[in-house]
Write a protein that holds these residues in place. Structure first.
Motif, PDB file in Angstrom:
ATOM      1  N   MET A  88       8.701  42.788  19.908  1.00 33.39           N
ATOM      2  CA  MET A  88       8.088  41.566  20.450  1.00 33.39           C
ATOM      3  C   MET A  88       6.702  41.342  19.873  1.00 33.39           C
ATOM      4  N   ALA A  89       5.945  42.430  19.639  1.00 29.91           N
ATOM      5  CA  ALA A  89       4.621  42.278  19.029  1.00 29.91           C
ATOM      6  C   ALA A  89       4.736  41.746  17.607  1.00 29.91           C
ATOM      7  N   VAL A  91       7.210  39.865  16.406  1.00 35.12           N
ATOM      8  CA  VAL A  91       7.601  38.445  16.490  1.00 35.12           C
ATOM      9  C   VAL A  91       6.419  37.573  16.904  1.00 35.12           C
ATOM     10  N   ALA A  92       5.651  38.036  17.894  1.00 33.98           N
ATOM     11  CA  ALA A  92       4.479  37.271  18.342  1.00 33.98           C
ATOM     12  C   ALA A  92       3.456  37.129  17.227  1.00 33.98           C
ATOM     13  N   THR A  93       3.276  38.186  16.420  1.00 32.48           N
ATOM     14  CA  THR A  93       2.332  38.112  15.305  1.00 32.48           C
ATOM     15  C   THR A  93       2.768  37.073  14.284  1.00 32.48           C
ATOM     16  N   VAL A  95       4.758  34.461  14.799  1.00 33.68           N
ATOM     17  CA  VAL A  95       4.662  33.125  15.385  1.00 33.68           C
ATOM     18  C   VAL A  95       3.209  32.662  15.400  1.00 33.68           C
ATOM     19  N   THR A  96       2.292  33.561  15.756  1.00 33.72           N
ATOM     20  CA  THR A  96       0.865  33.205  15.763  1.00 33.72           C
ATOM     21  C   THR A  96       0.385  32.856  14.367  1.00 33.72           C
ATOM     22  N   THR A  99       1.728  29.446  13.463  1.00 29.48           N
ATOM     23  CA  THR A  99       1.035  28.387  14.202  1.00 29.48           C
ATOM     24  C   THR A  99      -0.344  28.132  13.614  1.00 29.48           C
ATOM     25  N   GLY A 169      12.885  30.056  28.049  1.00 28.72           N
ATOM     26  CA  GLY A 169      12.024  31.143  28.510  1.00 28.72           C
ATOM     27  C   GLY A 169      12.769  32.101  29.428  1.00 28.72           C
TER      28      GLY A 169
END
Length: 398
Positions: A88-89, A91-93, A95-96, A99, A169
């Motif tokens: 998840m970290a 994927v979040a990285t 996506v950030t 963006t 979500g």
């Protein structure tokens, strides 16, 4: 006196009616059962889709969990939680990063959009169409009127989108929770499922499920590897050619790679369209060349080399499966069609004595006479250490 035997009902029945009863009725029953199954799956997709995605995530992370549990002695729940947090970290990285890239380049894209609109208006005026300013202004006014008359519909669409975001979500949360339990206690979960299987066939169904799980593991790893190579190739092409939104386009290519055939076409068209919009025709043609090279690498090298044993499906079957699943269940169906088909085919092949994974062996060898006195319960209990399909550990080295 001559007495003939009374003809049976089958002998008196017309041949057409006999064939209809023999083949038509079972076919109608099969179609009705298939329709009911599809309807049930469609009604319960909110739970089934996250569970299927969670199984893919479990298949992808199982080797890491196995290493943390076997080599470092971590509890399986702890090891699974660490792997999920790491994923998840990551994927979040990404996506950030995507963006931030879009926000940083939005000003230049706005400027390019204005220049493109101006060039289009100039071409309409001076080109072969010879559209004058009054006609252009009329077109703009009609567009504004359409927006004003359809503002309520646009607002309703936005509300539906916000509701979809909430639903997505909730599904993501269900994926994380399901994957956590699959990684932590998958063997016990699968043992509970196998208790529903008839007593005498439990051991054989267990072996078939192990083949299906190995097929899913191979698919998950190779699909991620192929998608990552495709995304890296498109990203390098965007960077070298100076095409904006390189990271978002690469992420789109990565996700689209999980949808055979159609995903590559859509992501390639978007990449070439951005290049045409931002850099012009020459850069767009070069980007098209990059996309074709990446797709040829995937189709002729990566797919046969890495995906062959994991899937073993005819391309036409893949096209039909993806099209049908996409039509019935939209994007989730298109994404999950191939892994589901691979799992089902591996299961059916083993039950028809076509073992594509003989290196797995069997968990316990027993004579056919023993099967009448012993069930598969002991096999499943022996498999609790890590051989079961959910969060499984194979007999052979991975």
């Amino acid at each position: 006196m001559y007495s003939a035997q009374e003809p049976s009902l089958q002998d008196r029945m017309p041949r057409g009616l006999e064939l209809a009863l023999r083949f038509g009725v079972p076919a109608l029953v099969a179609v009705a059962c298939a329709w009911v199954a599809l309807w049930v799956v469609g009604q319960t997709r909110f739970a089934l889709v996250p569970m299927a995605v969670a199984m893919l995530v479990t298949a992808l992370l199982t080797p890491s969990v196995r290493w943390l549990h076997g080599r470092l002695g971590l509890n399986r729940y702890l090891a699974g939680g660490l792997c999920l947090i790491t994923l998840m970290a990551a994927v979040a990285t990404l996506v950030t990063l995507a963006t931030r890239t879009m926000v940083r380049q939005m000003g230049s894209i706005t400027r390019l959009a204005q220049e493109s609109l101006s060039a289009t208006a100039e071409w309409l005026r001076d080109g072969p169409l010879h559209v004058d300013d009054a006609q252009l202004q009329e077109g703009v006014n009609k567009g504004q009127e359409w927006l004003a008359s359809n503002s309520q519909g646009i607002a309703q669409t936005a509300m539906k989108f916000s509701g979809s975001v909430t639903e997505v979500g909730a599904m993501v949360l269900l994926v994380v929770v399901s994957a956590f339990f699959f990684l932590g206690d998958g063997p016990a979960i699968w043992r509970s499922v196998l208790w529903l299987v008839p007593h005498r066939s439990r051991a054989r169904q267990l072996e078939a499920s192990r083949r299906s799980w190995r097929s899913l593991e191979l698919y998950a790893r190779t699909a991620v590897a192929v998608a990552a190579i495709d995304a890296l190739g498109i990203w390098l092409g965007c960077v070298v050619l100076g095409v904006p939104f390189a990271v978002p386009v690469a992420m789109l290519v990565f996700v689209a790679s999980f949808v055979p055939f159609l995903g590559a076409i859509v992501s390639g068209v978007i990449a070439v369209g951005i290049a045409l919009f931002a850099k012009g025709l020459t850069t767009a043609l070069l980007m098209l060349l990059v996309v074709l090279l990446v797709q040829q690498l995937e189709g002729n090298v990566l797919q046969p080399l890495l995906m062959g044993k994991a899937v073993s499906l005819h391309p036409y079957a893949v096209i039909i499966g993806v099209s049908l699943a996409g039509y019935l269940w939209n994007l989730p169906g298109a994404l999950l069609a191939v892994p589901v088909m691979a799992v089902v085919m591996a299961w059916l092949r083993y039950l028809n004595d076509d073992d594509r994974f003989p290196e797995l062996g069997t968990l316990s060898r027993r004579d056919e006479s023993d099967d009448e006195d012993k069930s598969g319960d002991q096999l499943v209990q022996d498999d609790e250490a890590g051989h079961s399909p959910v969060g499984a550990r194979s007999v052979s080295a991975s």
